[in-house]
Design an enzyme around this catalytic site. Structure first.
Site: not given
Ligand code: NI
Length: 174
Positions: A51, A94, A137, A140
């Site tokens: 991210q 998110c 998480e 991700h």
């Molecule tokens: Ni997220």
């Protein structure tokens, strides 16, 4: 510590499979510290390295409630050793899909192995919000977003809105 920029969907960097770090050294620790600061700044309860544009298997979470002492967890190379058959549904959001939420069903309890910020291997059991957050998480790290767990109709709607918001933002005067 430094704030990092959070990537929002749709973006190909959110769809990659992140690489294990192997050893938690100073550079990984710096990344973890930056991610904790970035997560708190964005008022999130979890953040994964992809991210912030880093393709490494690193996540940070802090599910302490408001008014409680912060308890950040710095997690590298997480591995879910066991998932309960029992599931739980939570309304997830998110930081990479701002202002969108959906109910997602995940294992209610997990057993997790990871390397902490001192490069020590740890094993913990997690349930409740922590279990939900850790599974979100870790997704991700494999290029999976919470919208990948919901109907394609709803996912398409959310991603189109985010793409449109990005186009609008790009047109705004600097
Ligand atoms: Ni997220």
């Amino acid at each position: 510590m430094a704030l990092r920029t959070i990537i929002t969907a749709p973006d190909p960097r959110l769809k990659i499979k992140a690489k294990p770090v192997g050893t938690v050294d100073d550079s990984v620790r710096r990344l973890m510290d930056d991610m904790v600061e970035t997560m708190y700044h964005a008022i999130g309860i979890g953040l994964a390295a992809p991210q912030v544009g880093v393709a490494k298997r690193v996540i940070v979470v802090d599910v302490a409630r408001e008014g409680e002492e912060p308890r950040p967890m710095r997690i590298a190379d997480p591995e879910i050793l066991w998932r309960s058959a029992a599931t739980t549904e939570a309304n997830e959001g998110c930081l990479s899909l701002p202002e969108h939420y959906a109910d997602v069903t995940r294992a209610a309890e997990i057993r997790l192995r990871y390397r902490d910020h001192d490069n020590e291997v740890r094993e913990i059991a997690a349930n409740g919000l922590l279990a939900t957050c850790v599974q979100h998480e870790i997704d991700h790290l494999d290029g999976i977003l919470f919208v990948d767990h919901i109907s394609s109709l709803k996912r398409g709607m959310i991603l189109r809105k985010l793409a449109k918001a990005k186009r609008t933002k790009a047109l705004e005067p600097a």
